[in-house]
Design a protein around this motif. Structure first.
Motif, PDB file in Angstrom:
ATOM      1  N   THR A 105      29.120  42.379  47.410  1.00 26.30           N
ATOM      2  CA  THR A 105      28.167  43.072  46.544  1.00 26.30           C
ATOM      3  C   THR A 105      26.735  42.664  46.846  1.00 26.30           C
ATOM      4  O   THR A 105      25.823  43.491  46.742  1.00 26.30           O
ATOM      5  CB  THR A 105      28.486  42.781  45.072  1.00 26.30           C
ATOM      6  N   TRP A 109      33.112  45.695  40.649  1.00 33.18           N
ATOM      7  CA  TRP A 109      33.506  44.554  41.485  1.00 33.18           C
ATOM      8  C   TRP A 109      33.445  43.250  40.705  1.00 33.18           C
ATOM      9  O   TRP A 109      34.291  42.370  40.867  1.00 33.18           O
ATOM     10  CB  TRP A 109      32.605  44.485  42.708  1.00 33.18           C
ATOM     11  N   ASN A 110      32.433  43.106  39.842  1.00 34.36           N
ATOM     12  CA  ASN A 110      32.214  41.863  39.111  1.00 34.36           C
ATOM     13  C   ASN A 110      33.052  41.755  37.837  1.00 34.36           C
ATOM     14  O   ASN A 110      32.946  40.743  37.124  1.00 34.36           O
ATOM     15  CB  ASN A 110      30.732  41.713  38.758  1.00 34.36           C
ATOM     16  N   THR A 144      37.803  38.358  41.932  1.00 32.71           N
ATOM     17  CA  THR A 144      37.332  37.584  40.792  1.00 32.71           C
ATOM     18  C   THR A 144      38.486  36.874  40.092  1.00 32.71           C
ATOM     19  O   THR A 144      38.359  35.716  39.682  1.00 32.71           O
ATOM     20  CB  THR A 144      36.604  38.493  39.799  1.00 32.71           C
ATOM     21  N   SER A 154      31.497  36.950  46.046  1.00 35.45           N
ATOM     22  CA  SER A 154      30.203  37.565  45.721  1.00 35.45           C
ATOM     23  C   SER A 154      29.539  38.226  46.912  1.00 35.45           C
ATOM     24  O   SER A 154      28.675  39.100  46.731  1.00 35.45           O
ATOM     25  CB  SER A 154      29.256  36.503  45.148  1.00 35.45           C
TER      26      SER A 154
END
Length: 270
Positions: A248, A198-199, A218, A245
């Motif tokens: 997550t 995800w990041n 992102t 963010s």
């Protein structure tokens, strides 16, 4: 003394997050007022309204879910049988292969960007979710294999032998005996892979940054930051970062105990 040090370190680590959230709830004209006190009252939702009106958040959210979810499921489908094989089967070069799997963890993903990009371009998978997912299936796969192997090694072999006597084959033993008893580490690996995926920013920007339909959250935040609408709109940028963010953070807070217990238990067994 040690408690004071831990509290100080925790506060220092949380300060960027506090400022991120605090500025996101400030009115645009108050962003740079009282910089030492990021949280202000009353809260303003103007930044969030601006982000939701100027960004296709739902599309980017679905792209991020598809991206991280596919990588997570794919890695688990690869890591679980591999860990089972390294635990219960004997074959030639087993230790060498296991060493190579662990060694793969020290190879940075960034060194594979160019060959992966050229291969995806040849397959016409640029700006597609499939193009984002395929190369990511190998990232941190060695970590998942190693951690699950450590847990599988602690499973009683007597139960395995009893299942074999009853006529169960290797797949039956894995999916009906070993896996149900080791759901905790499997979930922990899945959460780790999901958050890590995800990041991701550089890879989704490189492969999926050429068309808005393939932006992840992102990438969308970065595009919004460089756009005329968001270049000087710091409150909206912070609001977009909070929205990117939040999923997550929620997942980790809900499952943090299971994740930490699995990692610690796996390390002790190693």
């Amino acid at each position: 003394m040690s408690r004071g040090v831990l509290i100080t370190v925790a506060v220092l680590n949380l300060m960027p997050l506090i400022y991120l959230i605090g500025i996101s709830f400030r009115a645009p004209q108050l962003v740079f007022v009282n910089p030492l006190f990021p949280l202000t009252v009353p809260l303003s939702f103007e930044n969030y309204r601006a982000v939701l009106s100027q960004m296709d958040i739902l599309r980017y959210l679905l792209n991020s879910i598809a991206f991280s979810g596919s990588v997570t499921v794919g890695q688990l489908l690869l890591a679980i049988p591999a860990a089972f094989s390294f635990t219960y089967f004997s074959f030639r070069f087993k230790n060498i292969l296991l060493g190579l799997v662990i060694l793969s963890l020290v190879v940075p993903f960034v060194v594979t960007y160019i060959p992966n990009y050229l291969l995806l371009a040849k397959w016409r998978l640029i700006n597609t979710i499939l193009g984002l997912v395929l190369p990511m299936l190998g990232i941190s796969l060695g970590f998942g294999i190693f951690l699950l192997r450590q847990h599988f090694m602690g499973f009683p072999r007597e139960i395995i032998e009893a299942a074999m006597i009853d006529g169960a084959n290797s797949w039956d033993i894995l999916w009906r005996v070993v896996l149900p008893a080791n759901l905790s580490p499997v979930v922990a690996v899945g959460i780790y892979v999901m958050i890590n995926t995800w990041n991701q920013f550089i890879w989704p920007l490189l492969v999926g940054g050429g068309h808005p339909r393939s932006y992840t959250l992102t990438v969308a935040v970065q595009i919004f930051y460089t756009s005329p609408e968001g270049s000087d709109y710091w409150g909206a940028i912070m609001a977009a970062s909070v929205l990117a963010s939040l999923p997550t953070v929620i997942v980790f807070l809900l499952m943090r105990r299971k994740v930490l217990e699995s990692f610690v238990e796996g390390a002790l067994r190693g």
